[in-house]
Scaffold this motif. Structure first.
Motif, short mmCIF file in Angstrom:
data_model
loop_
_atom_site.label_atom_id
_atom_site.label_comp_id
_atom_site.label_asym_id
_atom_site.label_seq_id
_atom_site.Cartn_x
_atom_site.Cartn_y
_atom_site.Cartn_z
N UNK A 103 54.92 14.90 -3.48
CA UNK A 103 53.76 15.28 -2.66
C UNK A 103 52.98 14.09 -2.13
N UNK A 104 52.90 13.02 -2.92
CA UNK A 104 52.17 11.85 -2.45
C UNK A 104 52.81 11.18 -1.26
N UNK A 105 54.11 11.38 -1.11
CA UNK A 105 54.84 10.81 0.03
C UNK A 105 55.08 11.85 1.11
N UNK A 106 54.57 13.06 0.91
CA UNK A 106 54.78 14.12 1.90
C UNK A 106 56.20 14.62 1.96
#
Length: 315
Positions: A249-252
């Motif tokens: 999620x942090x990198x999409x």
């Protein structure tokens, strides 16, 4: 399982909570080929050794080999239907083939078991291979994929699964084996989530909450479930999916790792052609407006006794 066939690898095992998918290419040189062959005899023992730490964890590993790798490692004879991954579609909507000689499908109900087995296997392989893709997957709630729908609803079960997945009389020398196709899909979740639930259901062909299939008069012919339903001689031909969600999620990054087993590549390839080209051409899977395949590979999975015996084969 029929007693007259060699024992398959763990292709028909139930879906677990965790999985690691490793695709690697073989480094040139006879010493590297020997390293891979030697491991074939020891995979089952490594699974047992790691699995005894948590017997309820259902640890397993399926090993598969690509077409070029089979020739380099084992020579003739070769599985009748083993070939390079067939690409479908064009432009942005394309099922692409990517490098891959060795597939390791490691799964368990606990990620620590998967991680330890992966570490042991890769430690044994060392510099004999180069990892080109590694995905750590997880079961998403009640077997849902990243776009929120239940995955694998139409999977065959029990004896039916064995009949659709395991090679028998079609290729007697390779009985007990299977074929597997893998693809890593990345999803545009912002665009997907902007759709209404009703629009998503028409794309998938099922109700999102209940997983009930839409009625024939409502379900579009371009829906995912419509295009991945294959019939031959009036009978549905099924494959066994063990897909897993993955992401950062942090990198999409939000994805689904597709892995489908069958006793021949044809039904999976027909599904991919229907999805990416369309049935008829142009009537493609609208899920591909929101999902993109970034890898693709076809592998042969020998039976458990053949995998062990491959250690002694030298082309």
């Amino acid at each position: 399982m029929p007693t007259d066939l060699p024992e398959p690898q763990a292709v028909c095992n139930p879906v677990t909570r965790s999985a690691i998918f490793i695709v690697a290419t073989l480094e040139p040189g006879p010493e590297h080929a020997k390293t891979v062959r030697d491991l074939c005899a020891d995979v089952a023992g490594l699974v047992r050794a790691v699995g005894t730490r948590a017997p309820s964890g259902e640890l397993s590993c399926v090993s598969g080999f690509g077409s070029d790798a089979w020739d380099a490692l084992f020579g003739a004879p070769r599985p009748a239907n083993l070939h390079a991954f067939r690409e479908f579609g064009e432009g942005a909507r394309r099922a692409i083939g990517t490098p891959g000689d060795l597939l390791l499908h490691i799964r368990a109900d606990h990620m620590d078991l998967c991680f330890e087995l992966a570490a042991q296997l890769m430690g044994r392989l060392g510099g004999a291979v180069s990892v080109v893709d590694e995905v750590h997957g997880f079961r998403y709630f009640d077997l849902r994929d990243m776009v929120g729908f239940v995955d694998g609803t139409e999977n065959p079960r029990a004896r039916e699964a064995f009949d659709f997945v395991v090679i028998g009389d079609q290729d007697p020398e390779f009985a007990g084996g299977s074929y597997v196709i893998v693809q890593k899909y990345l999803h545009d979740m912002a665009a997907w989530d902007s759709l209404s639930v009703e629009a998503q259901e028409r794309i998938i062909g099922r109700k999102k909450l209940s997983d009930v299939e839409l009625a024939d008069g409502v379900k579009p012919s371009s829906s995912h479930s419509s295009l991945t339903t294959i019939e031959k001689d009036g009978q549905e031909v099924k494959i066994l999916r063990h897909n897993m969600a993955f992401g950062r999620p942090g990198a999409g990054e939000f994805g689904t790792y597709f892995i489908g087993y069958a006793n021949a590549p044809d039904p999976i390839e027909q599904m991919l052609e229907n999805m990416f080209v369309g049935r008829p051409p142009g009537n493609y899977d609208r899920l591909l407006d929101y999902s993109r395949a970034v890898t693709g590979g076809l592998f042969f999975v020998p039976s458990a006794p053949m995998l062990e015996a491959l250690a002694d084969r030298n082309p």
